[in-house]
Design a protein around this motif. Sequence first.
Motif, PDB file in Angstrom:
ATOM      1  N   LEU A 102       0.789  -1.221   0.089  1.00 59.78           N
ATOM      2  CA  LEU A 102      -0.164  -0.001   0.049  1.00 59.78           C
ATOM      3  C   LEU A 102       0.959   1.110  -0.015  1.00 59.78           C
ATOM      4  CD1 LEU A 102      -2.683   0.899   0.094  1.00 59.78           C
ATOM      5  CD2 LEU A 102      -2.828   0.902   2.638  1.00 59.78           C
ATOM      6  N   VAL A 103       1.907   1.209   0.832  1.00 61.61           N
ATOM      7  CA  VAL A 103       2.879   2.518   1.053  1.00 61.61           C
ATOM      8  C   VAL A 103       3.587   2.705  -0.577  1.00 61.61           C
ATOM      9  CG1 VAL A 103       4.798   3.339   1.896  1.00 61.61           C
ATOM     10  CG2 VAL A 103       3.301   2.379   3.400  1.00 61.61           C
ATOM     11  N   GLU A 104       4.020   1.377  -0.985  1.00 61.47           N
ATOM     12  CA  GLU A 104       4.816   1.613  -2.529  1.00 61.47           C
ATOM     13  C   GLU A 104       3.873   2.026  -3.321  1.00 61.47           C
ATOM     14  OE1 GLU A 104       6.020  -2.574  -3.037  1.00 61.47           O
ATOM     15  OE2 GLU A 104       7.681  -2.179  -1.594  1.00 61.47           O
ATOM     16  N   MET A 105       2.455   1.500  -3.504  1.00 61.56           N
ATOM     17  CA  MET A 105       1.681   2.095  -4.200  1.00 61.56           C
ATOM     18  C   MET A 105       1.261   3.773  -4.324  1.00 61.56           C
ATOM     19  SD  MET A 105       0.385   1.570  -7.379  1.00 61.56           S
ATOM     20  CE  MET A 105       0.962   0.082  -7.640  1.00 61.56           C
ATOM     21  N   PHE A 106       1.066   4.044  -2.962  1.00 66.48           N
ATOM     22  CA  PHE A 106       0.878   5.375  -2.738  1.00 66.48           C
ATOM     23  C   PHE A 106       2.233   6.311  -3.123  1.00 66.48           C
ATOM     24  CE2 PHE A 106      -2.679   4.460  -0.047  1.00 66.48           C
ATOM     25  CZ  PHE A 106      -3.525   5.162  -0.724  1.00 66.48           C
ATOM     26  N   VAL A 107       3.384   5.858  -3.175  1.00 70.65           N
ATOM     27  CA  VAL A 107       4.493   6.564  -3.483  1.00 70.65           C
ATOM     28  C   VAL A 107       4.684   6.674  -5.005  1.00 70.65           C
ATOM     29  CG1 VAL A 107       7.199   6.255  -3.560  1.00 70.65           C
ATOM     30  CG2 VAL A 107       5.873   6.076  -1.484  1.00 70.65           C
ATOM     31  N   PHE A 108       4.178   5.508  -5.837  1.00 68.88           N
ATOM     32  CA  PHE A 108       4.025   5.260  -7.060  1.00 68.88           C
ATOM     33  C   PHE A 108       2.966   6.596  -7.723  1.00 68.88           C
ATOM     34  CE2 PHE A 108       2.162   3.560 -10.979  1.00 68.88           C
ATOM     35  CZ  PHE A 108       3.442   3.466 -11.840  1.00 68.88           C
ATOM     36  N   LEU A 109       1.834   6.464  -7.213  1.00 67.53           N
ATOM     37  CA  LEU A 109       0.800   7.489  -7.353  1.00 67.53           C
ATOM     38  C   LEU A 109       1.150   8.818  -7.333  1.00 67.53           C
ATOM     39  CD1 LEU A 109      -2.355   5.362  -6.462  1.00 67.53           C
ATOM     40  CD2 LEU A 109      -1.584   5.586  -8.901  1.00 67.53           C
ATOM     41  N   GLY A 110       2.090   8.951  -6.212  1.00 69.07           N
ATOM     42  CA  GLY A 110       2.441  10.235  -5.788  1.00 69.07           C
ATOM     43  C   GLY A 110       3.181  10.820  -6.815  1.00 69.07           C
ATOM     44  N   PHE A 111       4.224   9.934  -7.230  1.00 70.87           N
ATOM     45  CA  PHE A 111       5.126  10.514  -8.575  1.00 70.87           C
ATOM     46  C   PHE A 111       4.106  10.961  -9.480  1.00 70.87           C
ATOM     47  CE2 PHE A 111       8.540   8.119  -6.308  1.00 70.87           C
ATOM     48  CZ  PHE A 111       9.338   9.315  -6.191  1.00 70.87           C
ATOM     49  N   LEU A 112       3.245   9.918 -10.106  1.00 74.85           N
ATOM     50  CA  LEU A 112       2.278  10.173 -11.149  1.00 74.85           C
ATOM     51  C   LEU A 112       1.535  11.560 -11.082  1.00 74.85           C
ATOM     52  CD1 LEU A 112       1.135   6.779 -12.129  1.00 74.85           C
ATOM     53  CD2 LEU A 112       2.751   8.400 -13.574  1.00 74.85           C
ATOM     54  N   ALA A 113       1.110  11.846  -9.934  1.00 81.23           N
ATOM     55  CA  ALA A 113       0.381  12.972  -9.280  1.00 81.23           C
ATOM     56  C   ALA A 113       1.108  14.242  -9.433  1.00 81.23           C
ATOM     57  CB  ALA A 113      -0.500  12.864  -7.995  1.00 81.23           C
ATOM     58  N   VAL A 114       2.434  14.333  -9.146  1.00 79.18           N
ATOM     59  CA  VAL A 114       3.327  15.338  -9.212  1.00 79.18           C
ATOM     60  C   VAL A 114       3.437  15.802 -10.630  1.00 79.18           C
ATOM     61  CG1 VAL A 114       5.778  15.945  -8.809  1.00 79.18           C
ATOM     62  CG2 VAL A 114       4.386  15.244  -6.918  1.00 79.18           C
ATOM     63  N   GLY A 115       3.694  14.779 -11.592  1.00 77.95           N
ATOM     64  CA  GLY A 115       3.942  15.053 -12.843  1.00 77.95           C
ATOM     65  C   GLY A 115       2.613  15.398 -13.547  1.00 77.95           C
ATOM     66  N   LEU A 116       1.599  14.986 -13.135  1.00 77.51           N
ATOM     67  CA  LEU A 116       0.248  15.632 -13.792  1.00 77.51           C
ATOM     68  C   LEU A 116       0.141  17.097 -13.210  1.00 77.51           C
ATOM     69  CD1 LEU A 116      -2.429  14.845 -15.419  1.00 77.51           C
ATOM     70  CD2 LEU A 116      -3.411  13.978 -13.459  1.00 77.51           C
ATOM     71  N   LEU A 117       0.375  17.284 -12.196  1.00 80.08           N
ATOM     72  CA  LEU A 117       0.381  18.622 -11.475  1.00 80.08           C
ATOM     73  C   LEU A 117       1.161  19.481 -12.213  1.00 80.08           C
ATOM     74  CD1 LEU A 117      -1.158  20.428  -9.400  1.00 80.08           C
ATOM     75  CD2 LEU A 117       0.923  19.903  -7.865  1.00 80.08           C
ATOM     76  N   TYR A 118       2.282  19.035 -12.715  1.00 86.66           N
ATOM     77  CA  TYR A 118       3.433  19.801 -13.156  1.00 86.66           C
ATOM     78  C   TYR A 118       3.026  20.436 -14.547  1.00 86.66           C
ATOM     79  CZ  TYR A 118       7.730  21.267 -15.462  1.00 86.66           C
ATOM     80  OH  TYR A 118       8.468  21.762 -16.450  1.00 86.66           O
ATOM     81  N   ALA A 119       2.379  19.220 -15.310  1.00 91.55           N
ATOM     82  CA  ALA A 119       1.878  19.572 -16.564  1.00 91.55           C
ATOM     83  C   ALA A 119       0.595  20.626 -16.639  1.00 91.55           C
ATOM     84  CB  ALA A 119       1.267  18.377 -17.086  1.00 91.55           C
ATOM     85  N   TRP A 120      -0.429  20.286 -15.788  1.00 94.09           N
ATOM     86  CA  TRP A 120      -1.370  21.301 -15.401  1.00 94.09           C
ATOM     87  C   TRP A 120      -0.936  22.553 -15.188  1.00 94.09           C
ATOM     88  CZ3 TRP A 120      -4.134  22.615 -10.727  1.00 94.09           C
ATOM     89  CH2 TRP A 120      -5.274  23.472 -10.960  1.00 94.09           C
ATOM     90  N   LYS A 121       0.093  22.776 -14.390  1.00 92.47           N
ATOM     91  CA  LYS A 121       0.513  24.324 -13.894  1.00 92.47           C
ATOM     92  C   LYS A 121       1.344  24.894 -15.005  1.00 92.47           C
ATOM     93  CE  LYS A 121      -0.442  24.717  -9.472  1.00 92.47           C
ATOM     94  NZ  LYS A 121      -1.134  25.866  -9.189  1.00 92.47           N
ATOM     95  N   LYS A 122       1.876  23.981 -15.869  1.00 89.34           N
ATOM     96  CA  LYS A 122       2.457  24.691 -17.346  1.00 89.34           C
ATOM     97  C   LYS A 122       1.582  24.987 -18.330  1.00 89.34           C
ATOM     98  CE  LYS A 122       7.086  24.740 -16.251  1.00 89.34           C
ATOM     99  NZ  LYS A 122       7.775  25.841 -16.577  1.00 89.34           N
ATOM    100  N   GLY A 123       0.272  24.657 -18.142  1.00 90.02           N
ATOM    101  CA  GLY A 123      -0.655  24.773 -19.264  1.00 90.02           C
ATOM    102  C   GLY A 123      -0.765  23.779 -20.245  1.00 90.02           C
TER     103      GLY A 123
END
Length: 133
Positions: A107-128
């Motif tokens: 569960l911890v490993e998957m949340f770390v993995f999903l966290g990395f994906l969320a940071v990438g998606l947030l970065y793409a969203w912030k860049k427009g």
Amino acid sequence: MPEATAATDGTTAYFDGYGLVALLAVLGVLFVAVAFGAGRLLRPVVPTPEKLLTYECGVDPVGEGWAHTQVRYYVYAFLYVIFAVDSVFLFPWATVFAAPGFGAATLVEMFVFLGFLAVGLLYAWKKGVLEWT
């Protein structure tokens, strides 16, 4: 003396397999070369100005030959690949998570993995990048 002949017989049998693979590779290359050569010798060659024109999708070319492609198409494709890979990792994770003794660690490993994906998606969203204008 019998041990030496057994080792020699084993090695020849071992290399016979490689010889068969090499023979099949050579036959494959020869088959392709003969097919291309026969096609070159048998085809009619009658170049005309119409045949030498650039042809694409049934439409005569108009304008310059270089067209700019929007980068956003590639960004969306890349984001799709990222989330498709994410789903590929989620299915085996679900089976391991159901096994006894692996619950908290996976569960911890998957949340770390999903966290990395969320940071990438947030970065793409912030860049427009995700805005289609």
